[in-house]
Motif scaffolding. Structure first.
Motif, PDB file in Angstrom:
ATOM      1  N   ALA A  29      -5.711  -9.854   3.683  1.00 22.51           N
ATOM      2  CA  ALA A  29      -4.709  -8.904   4.160  1.00 22.51           C
ATOM      3  C   ALA A  29      -3.828  -8.398   3.022  1.00 22.51           C
ATOM      4  O   ALA A  29      -3.199  -7.350   3.139  1.00 22.51           O
ATOM      5  N   GLY A  30      -3.789  -9.140   1.909  1.00 23.48           N
ATOM      6  CA  GLY A  30      -3.002  -8.718   0.762  1.00 23.48           C
ATOM      7  C   GLY A  30      -3.782  -7.920  -0.252  1.00 23.48           C
ATOM      8  O   GLY A  30      -3.248  -7.593  -1.316  1.00 23.48           O
ATOM      9  N   ARG A  31      -5.015  -7.571   0.047  1.00 20.72           N
ATOM     10  CA  ARG A  31      -5.838  -6.815  -0.896  1.00 20.72           C
ATOM     11  C   ARG A  31      -5.771  -5.323  -0.596  1.00 20.72           C
ATOM     12  O   ARG A  31      -5.982  -4.907   0.552  1.00 20.72           O
ATOM     13  N   PRO A  32      -5.473  -4.519  -1.604  1.00 21.76           N
ATOM     14  CA  PRO A  32      -5.383  -3.069  -1.382  1.00 21.76           C
ATOM     15  C   PRO A  32      -6.697  -2.509  -0.855  1.00 21.76           C
ATOM     16  O   PRO A  32      -7.766  -2.794  -1.384  1.00 21.76           O
ATOM     17  N   GLY A  33      -6.601  -1.712   0.197  1.00 18.08           N
ATOM     18  CA  GLY A  33      -7.768  -1.028   0.714  1.00 18.08           C
ATOM     19  C   GLY A  33      -8.716  -1.859   1.531  1.00 18.08           C
ATOM     20  O   GLY A  33      -9.742  -1.352   1.980  1.00 18.08           O
ATOM     21  N   VAL A  34      -8.398  -3.148   1.740  1.00 16.81           N
ATOM     22  CA  VAL A  34      -9.284  -4.004   2.520  1.00 16.81           C
ATOM     23  C   VAL A  34      -8.801  -4.058   3.965  1.00 16.81           C
ATOM     24  O   VAL A  34      -7.628  -4.327   4.233  1.00 16.81           O
ATOM     25  N   ARG A  35      -9.691  -3.794   4.866  1.00 11.89           N
ATOM     26  CA  ARG A  35      -9.422  -3.979   6.286  1.00 11.89           C
ATOM     27  C   ARG A  35     -10.080  -5.275   6.721  1.00 11.89           C
ATOM     28  O   ARG A  35     -11.299  -5.411   6.663  1.00 11.89           O
ATOM     29  N   VAL A  36      -9.278  -6.240   7.141  1.00 11.46           N
ATOM     30  CA  VAL A  36      -9.815  -7.514   7.588  1.00 11.46           C
ATOM     31  C   VAL A  36      -9.667  -7.605   9.097  1.00 11.46           C
ATOM     32  O   VAL A  36      -8.598  -7.368   9.654  1.00 11.46           O
ATOM     33  N   VAL A  37     -10.776  -7.931   9.754  1.00 11.35           N
ATOM     34  CA  VAL A  37     -10.791  -8.112  11.200  1.00 11.35           C
ATOM     35  C   VAL A  37     -11.248  -9.541  11.474  1.00 11.35           C
ATOM     36  O   VAL A  37     -12.339  -9.939  11.064  1.00 11.35           O
ATOM     37  N   GLY A 260     -12.182  -5.288  -3.254  1.00 12.20           N
ATOM     38  CA  GLY A 260     -10.939  -5.407  -4.020  1.00 12.20           C
ATOM     39  C   GLY A 260     -10.333  -6.758  -4.248  1.00 12.20           C
ATOM     40  O   GLY A 260     -10.341  -7.608  -3.402  1.00 12.20           O
ATOM     41  N   ARG A 261      -9.792  -6.965  -5.405  1.00 15.88           N
ATOM     42  CA  ARG A 261      -9.092  -8.199  -5.737  1.00 15.88           C
ATOM     43  C   ARG A 261      -7.685  -8.168  -5.187  1.00 15.88           C
ATOM     44  O   ARG A 261      -7.130  -7.113  -4.892  1.00 15.88           O
ATOM     45  N   ALA A 262      -7.094  -9.365  -5.067  1.00 21.63           N
ATOM     46  CA  ALA A 262      -5.765  -9.467  -4.445  1.00 21.63           C
ATOM     47  C   ALA A 262      -4.686  -8.925  -5.366  1.00 21.63           C
ATOM     48  O   ALA A 262      -4.653  -9.223  -6.552  1.00 21.63           O
ATOM     49  N   HIS A 263      -3.786  -8.101  -4.811  1.00 23.03           N
ATOM     50  CA  HIS A 263      -2.640  -7.591  -5.564  1.00 23.03           C
ATOM     51  C   HIS A 263      -1.439  -7.524  -4.627  1.00 23.03           C
ATOM     52  O   HIS A 263      -0.994  -6.462  -4.234  1.00 23.03           O
ATOM     53  N   ARG A 264      -0.894  -8.682  -4.236  1.00 27.33           N
ATOM     54  CA  ARG A 264       0.289  -8.680  -3.387  1.00 27.33           C
ATOM     55  C   ARG A 264       1.493  -8.224  -4.195  1.00 27.33           C
ATOM     56  O   ARG A 264       1.691  -8.664  -5.318  1.00 27.33           O
ATOM     57  N   GLU A 269       4.571  -9.627   2.760  1.00 28.44           N
ATOM     58  CA  GLU A 269       4.298 -10.818   3.549  1.00 28.44           C
ATOM     59  C   GLU A 269       2.974 -10.709   4.279  1.00 28.44           C
ATOM     60  O   GLU A 269       2.664 -11.498   5.159  1.00 28.44           O
ATOM     61  N   GLY A 270       2.186  -9.730   3.954  1.00 29.95           N
ATOM     62  CA  GLY A 270       0.890  -9.594   4.591  1.00 29.95           C
ATOM     63  C   GLY A 270       0.975  -8.779   5.867  1.00 29.95           C
ATOM     64  O   GLY A 270       2.047  -8.514   6.408  1.00 29.95           O
ATOM     65  N   ALA A 271      -0.176  -8.374   6.366  1.00 29.33           N
ATOM     66  CA  ALA A 271      -0.225  -7.573   7.581  1.00 29.33           C
ATOM     67  C   ALA A 271       0.041  -8.439   8.794  1.00 29.33           C
ATOM     68  O   ALA A 271      -0.393  -9.576   8.865  1.00 29.33           O
ATOM     69  N   GLN A 272       0.770  -7.912   9.765  1.00 35.15           N
ATOM     70  CA  GLN A 272       1.018  -8.625  10.994  1.00 35.15           C
ATOM     71  C   GLN A 272      -0.226  -8.558  11.878  1.00 35.15           C
ATOM     72  O   GLN A 272      -0.979  -7.574  11.871  1.00 35.15           O
ATOM     73  N   PRO A 273      -0.480  -9.627  12.677  1.00 36.22           N
ATOM     74  CA  PRO A 273      -1.642  -9.608  13.556  1.00 36.22           C
ATOM     75  C   PRO A 273      -1.621  -8.414  14.502  1.00 36.22           C
ATOM     76  O   PRO A 273      -0.595  -8.063  15.057  1.00 36.22           O
ATOM     77  N   ARG A 274      -2.780  -7.776  14.689  1.00 38.57           N
ATOM     78  CA  ARG A 274      -2.907  -6.667  15.623  1.00 38.57           C
ATOM     79  C   ARG A 274      -4.155  -6.893  16.462  1.00 38.57           C
ATOM     80  O   ARG A 274      -5.249  -7.046  15.929  1.00 38.57           O
ATOM     81  N   LEU A 275      -3.997  -6.970  17.775  1.00 42.48           N
ATOM     82  CA  LEU A 275      -5.103  -7.286  18.651  1.00 42.48           C
ATOM     83  C   LEU A 275      -5.968  -6.063  18.906  1.00 42.48           C
ATOM     84  O   LEU A 275      -5.477  -4.959  19.150  1.00 42.48           O
ATOM     85  N   LEU A 276      -7.290  -6.288  18.833  1.00 37.99           N
ATOM     86  CA  LEU A 276      -8.263  -5.262  19.183  1.00 37.99           C
ATOM     87  C   LEU A 276      -8.977  -5.676  20.457  1.00 37.99           C
ATOM     88  O   LEU A 276      -9.049  -6.848  20.784  1.00 37.99           O
TER      89      LEU A 276
END
Length: 278
Positions: A29-37, A260-264, A269-276
C-alpha cells in the motif's frame, strides 16, 4: 491497457487474512502506483482488515478467478492463505496458470520440536482422533472449527475446544467451548491447561508466533502434542509457481516483476481499507 505505460506499477492480488497477508498488503500500500487488493474468504465473522482494497468472499472456482484476474489487470498473485487452506491454493494455481499471471505462495515456516517436546505427527485430523485414546482423556483441541466432526465420536474423551467463531455440529459429546483469538502467552496457555486438567494438546502445524505459546506450555507441563502435518502444495500445470517464507522475500520477488519499490513519504500511514464486492 498496459499498467506500466500508464505510470502504474500494477495490481497485486493478495489471498488470505493471515498476519503475513496483512503485513504484505501494508508494504504494498506504500508503493507508488501499486494497487493492492486483499481477498478474504469471509469465514471469520470479524476479520482484521488489511490496508488497501479488501475483497470478501470466494471467486466461484478457478475459472471465475482467472476471469477476475483478467478483468482487473492483475500482474501478480500472492497466496498468503493459511497453510491448511488447500482448496484456495489449488484454485489459485489453476487460475493463475489459465490467466498467465505469476503466482507466489507465501508460507511461514512450520514449527520444529525442541528438547523436551513429546510430539506425535499425523497426516490428518482423522489420524489425530485415532491417536488420542492412547495419549490422554482430557484434550485441548486447537485445530479450528471446520475439522471438529473428526472428533465427534470420541465419547470417552473430554475436549476443551478453542475457536475464533462458534463451530457447527457435530461436536464431541463431552466438551467445553472457548471462543478466543490469539496471540496467546505462555503464562496464559499454561494456566488454561492446568485449570482444565489437560492431558494432551492437538493442533495443526500452522507455524508462526501467534499461537506457538501453547507448544511451550505443553513442553513445560510435560504433555504430549498431536500435530497434523501440512498438506503438500499442488503441482502447477505449467511449473510457474514460486514460493517464499517471509514478507521481504515476497517483496523481492515482486521487484523482479517491476512492481514498484516502496517509497513511503513522511507521515504516510498507508491506504485505509476499502471493501469491494466479491
Amino acid at each position: 491497457m498496459d499498467d506500466r505505460r500508464a505510470g502504474v506499477a500494477g495490481t497485486v492480488l493478495v489471498l488470505g487474512g493471515t498476519g503475513e497477508a496483512r503485513g504484505l498488503a501494508a508494504e504494498l500500500a506504500g508503493r507508488p502506483g501499486v494497487r493492492v487488493v486483499s481477498s478474504l474468504a469471509g469465514r471469520v465473522t470479524d476479520p482484521k482488515l488489511p490496508e488497501g482494497e479488501v475483497r470478501v468472499g470466494g471467486f466461484g472456482g478457478p475459472e471465475r478467478m482467472a476471469t477476475w484476474l483478467g478483468e482487473h489487470e492483475v500482474r501478480a498473485v500472492v497466496d498468503a492463505t493459511h497453510p491448511f487452506a488447500e482448496r484456495i491454493t489449488a484454485s489459485a494455481v489453476r487460475a493463475c496458470a489459465a490467466a498467465g499471471v505469476p503466482l507466489l505462495v507465501l508460507r511461514r515456516p512450520g514449527w520444529t520440536p525442541e528438547p523436551g517436546d513429546d510430539w506425535h505427527w499425523v497426516t490428518s485430523l482423522t489420524e489425530a482422533a485415532h491417536a488420542l485414546p492412547a495419549l490422554g482423556e482430557r484434550v485441548f483441541l486447537t485445530t479450528g472449527r471446520q475439522g471438529l466432526p473428526a472428533f465427534a465420536d470420541l465419547d470417552e474423551s473430554w475436549f476443551l475446544i478453542r475457536t475464533v467463531d462458534p463451530p457447527e455440529p457435530p461436536l464431541p459429546r463431552r466438551h467445553h467451548l472457548l471462543l478466543d483469538r490469539g496471540p496467546y502467552t505462555v503464562t496464559g496457555e499454561r494456566a488454561l491447561m492446568r485449570a482444565h486438567g489437560i492431558g494432551v494438546l492437538v493442533t495443526k502445524d500452522s507455524g508462526g508466533t501467534m499461537t506457538a505459546a501453547k507448544l511451550t506450555a505443553a513442553r513445560e507441563l510435560g504433555l504430549p502434542v498431536v500435530i497434523v502435518r501440512r498438506p503438500p502444495l499442488p503441482t502447477p500445470p505449467t511449473g510457474g509457481m514460486h514460493t517464499a517464507t517471509t514478507i521481504p522475500d515476497a517483496l523481492t520477488w515482486l521487484d523482479t516483476l517491476s512492481i514498484g519499490r516502496a517509497h513511503r513519504t513522511c507521515g504516510d500511514e498507508g491506504a485505509q481499507p476499502r471493501l469491494l464486492r466479491g
